[in-house]
Design an enzyme around this catalytic site. Sequence first.
Site, PDB file in Angstrom:
ATOM      1  N   GLU A 150       3.304  10.813  -2.274  1.00  0.00           N
ATOM      2  CA  GLU A 150       4.247  11.637  -2.765  1.00  0.00           C
ATOM      3  C   GLU A 150       5.713  11.512  -2.750  1.00  0.00           C
ATOM      4  OE1 GLU A 150       2.723  14.929  -0.086  1.00  0.00           O
ATOM      5  OE2 GLU A 150       1.265  15.514  -1.788  1.00  0.00           O
ATOM      6  N   ASN A 167      -0.340  -2.444   0.007  1.00  0.00           N
ATOM      7  CA  ASN A 167      -0.732  -3.233  -1.407  1.00  0.00           C
ATOM      8  C   ASN A 167       0.339  -3.155  -2.280  1.00  0.00           C
ATOM      9  OD1 ASN A 167      -1.546  -3.588  -4.050  1.00  0.00           O
ATOM     10  ND2 ASN A 167      -3.600  -3.658  -3.290  1.00  0.00           N
ATOM     11  N   ALA A 172      -3.868   7.204   3.344  1.00  0.00           N
ATOM     12  CA  ALA A 172      -3.634   5.928   3.369  1.00  0.00           C
ATOM     13  C   ALA A 172      -3.826   5.509   4.950  1.00  0.00           C
ATOM     14  CB  ALA A 172      -2.864   5.273   2.672  1.00  0.00           C
TER      15      ALA A 172
END
Lengths: 317, 754
Positions: free
Chosen positions: B713, B639, B521
Amino acid sequence: MRPFTYERPTDVAAAVRAVAATPGAKFLAGGTNLLDLMKLDIEQPTHLVDVNRLPLSGIEDTPQGGLRIGSMVSNSHLAADARVRSRYAVLTQAIVSGGSGQLRNKATTGGNLLQRTRCAYFYDPSKPCNKRQPGSGCSAMEGLNRNSAILGASDACIATNPSDMAVALTALGASLEAVTADGATRTLAVADLHRLPGDTPHLETNLAAGDLITAVILPPAPPGGQIYRKARDRASYAGGLASVAVVGHQVAFGAVAHKPWRAEKTEAALAAGASALEAAHAELAGAHDNGKNGFKIALVARMTADALEQASQGRGA
Amino acid sequence: MSSVKDWAAPNPVTENRGGIIGKGVDRYEGKLKVTGTAAYAYEVEPPSPPAYGYLLAATIAKGRITAIDTAAAEASPGVKLVWTHLNVPKQARRGERINPRSQRPSNPALAGDRIEFFGQPVAFVAADTWENARAAANLIQVSYAAEPAVLDFRASLELAEMPHGEEDVLIGDFEGAYAKAPAQIDETYFSPLQNHVQMEPCATTAWWEGDKVTVHTSIQMVKGGQHSLAETLAIPSEKVHLLTRYIGGGFGGKGQAYDDLVLAALGAQALGQPVKLAYTRQQMFQATIHRPAVSMRVRLGAEPDGRLNAFAVEAVTHCARSAPFVEHAANFSRNLYAAPNRLTGHRLVKMDIPHAGAMRAPGEAPGMLSLECAMDELAEKLGIDPIELRLRNEPDVDPETGKPFSIRQLTECLNTGAQRFGWNRRNPKPGQVRDGRWLVGMGMAAAIRGNFLLPAKAGVRIDGTGIITLRQGMTDIGTGTYTILAQITAETMGVTMDQVKIELGDSEFPPAPGSGGQFGAATAGSAAFEANMNLRRALAELAIGDPNSPLYGGDPTYVTFGNGNIAIENRSESLATLVSRAAPEGVYVEGAISPAADARDYSQHTYGGHFAEVGVDTVTGEVRMRRMFGVFAAGRILNAKTAKSQVTGGMIWGVGTALTEANVVDNRYGSFINQDMSGYLVPTHADIVDLDAIFLDEADDKANPMGIKGVGELGICGAGAAVANAIYNACGVRLRDFPMTPDKVLEGLMAKGL
């Protein structure tokens, strides 16, 4: 591909005739186990006789006060039947502890009784397995046998029967009706349906080739509490590490043997006044530990003692 | 090269905290997925009817193929070709590279008679149907000469050696400080081999047009797959067009190409027709990579007040003999707690089982299971609350390097979590809370995971209708990449989401490093941001230079974008009007991001706190989750919905790690006992009763221009340790051998007389 033919008769006589007429034919009910095994080339039917259109989907009261369950009643319907839930709670508890919602919607009463072991080596054609390939050896015996049997196994096979439903039926003293290849009807106790492995672990039941289970008969529920208790690695959709069904003074074990295991020695010990734990151990005196499955002995004893105690107080699980 | 100072400058994203970024926007491609119309690699419709491939796998762990008889397979119905190492088309030797800037070397299939692991593909069949290919493959007779193999990790720990090119990290005098420590913990923890269990198996659909091959494949790294295939086929990289539009889970397991990619390509070439090839579920377990087992010795020496004076975390792990890989299970501990005397390092056992490799949070995921349980053990020994113990060891600067933290909100995560979870209701004495036949307990653990930014590019185009299309050789492995790139593009360009199109997963798009290491991202998003900023500049120049624009002649520094318009104060026009008039062919620009020159001057991580409540069945030893809550600090969240899905997914994986997920090598064969989803148990809905997570407000201006960091993660890191600590608090059974299945818990209960 391995070719097979398929038909879907609408009456029992035609279905039985169809299987009798074709060597290597099999009945197909829910298909939740058979189709998996066909994909792995472990089951190799030449002809499938689909029994889903047979009129065997009813649950009726018997004159004796029990229930007659058509073999094509789905596991979901059977577990949800109001009579079953009120009079045979142990059966509902057992069924809903097995498989997943989707599987129970497809799986049938007759098919559940005939599902095959979940022993990992049975499902791995690269490994010896006397059940899959008689005479090839048992990979579980010296292998990763955490899920294997502790009762009634042989040198040829330590696989377990995976059914939850059948354990409850065994504790309830249920019987089944089957139509044989020549059209006759035979009756058999569920407890006598499955065989111990002996030297022929590939032969799993006492049905003859071509016999079609048409119904399961529940006797009137005996007095006393009913409990089905299943221990498993995760909360849902996992085979039992062990299970216990208690119906009054009747006890059966699951996931510990090649068949649902009626614990007659436990019942006798209880009748003779033994404590619940002593009674549990009476059945387990001959249990064997193949290296990884020994924990089941203590597990079954503890579960049985606890379930008996709960049932004696009239409680469900 | 940029500096982190450049990133701190205000920009349209950081200036606006109320825009579309951060909102829980629905998935960009969600409708395609839930309606079954997102075509995954195996489902892509090729230009002509395909042949179907099937792989036959080796049934020994180590040795040599002595004979292989394919006659029956070749004569089997529908068969088009049968390949073994004897007749597979020529490929480049393993490890070779011919193309400049190639990221991956040659990786040939069926490359010889050597067997290096059970499940290694030994033959490839293509036929008119998948069923015919499989039936034919099962007719191939393979004879082997087996050789002694190292298969049992726990019995082979004495074979462990220092990984090539590594050394232990020693700070101060660990041994001396540990020997004098008033409170000591010295325990060894074991975490098992695990499989990724992606829903979508590895799969490729391939076809050729002239000398160029098109492959739709399931891989996390577009360039890695393209380069690997080009090198293996010994053709220029641009002769491989690799597409990977939708991926049904990767988790690190698809960071590399497998034999489906090269054999589908070679098969399509040989047959002159498209070929589809997928791994079976069993082959996914047996023949792709796995997370290796780890044996971790943790030694903690503390003062009575809990302050750590000596700290050692030593990992022993394993990899395949021919494929070096180190599960860096001790690395995380170098940045977590203060202690002046430190020892961390790794040892490696080379084995003859399938390749060990990356799986969600490699290093942290197994590593934190040890230290975060050891801290719980130390807390109990000292009579200090486990959260308080961690707070007392909170460092001011990175405990190993002395570098400043970019931002570190670990204590805030722990304190917020404690409050929200109701940690004060925990009885520190184990075995005290009963609920019928259940014993109930709470546990916690910290979470830490590094944050990374890699070089990446993106291209963005606006057409005359005002539609803005962002293209990037990036992947979305189910994480939400499409969605966050759409949000970044919409916000930066001042348009609505439905004016934005995102196109990913194509080797002919501007390259991005793909999905892995929770860098996706931040890396892809920052490149997309830069491309959009360049588009803003290009459009500003276009408008200011166009006499027909109301912005004509204006000062470009005052240009703003919003509501689909470009404006200078009250002079504005729509982007569609501007582009259709002044650049009817559209405007295309690219942007790029790369790590700042001074990024390494900071210790940069994401952090969290896990809180778990479990019940332990005192009759059976079964453990069932009751509640789980996580608090995370991971930069600005793009988000709310997809980020939360990432961290809760990681937490659920932690539950699986603590309770069920493990594979075991059958030492007689070298194969795994679990090779399907009824044997390898991941959590079901019924296992996850009440699980939630929140993010702390954060922006890390040392990370990238938008202040965002990775979340993919972080959620798994430490999660399993919180569950294990809860089991101990519930029933007093301290297990150090994951997963904590009923047989192990029951043994512990019985040992305590329960």
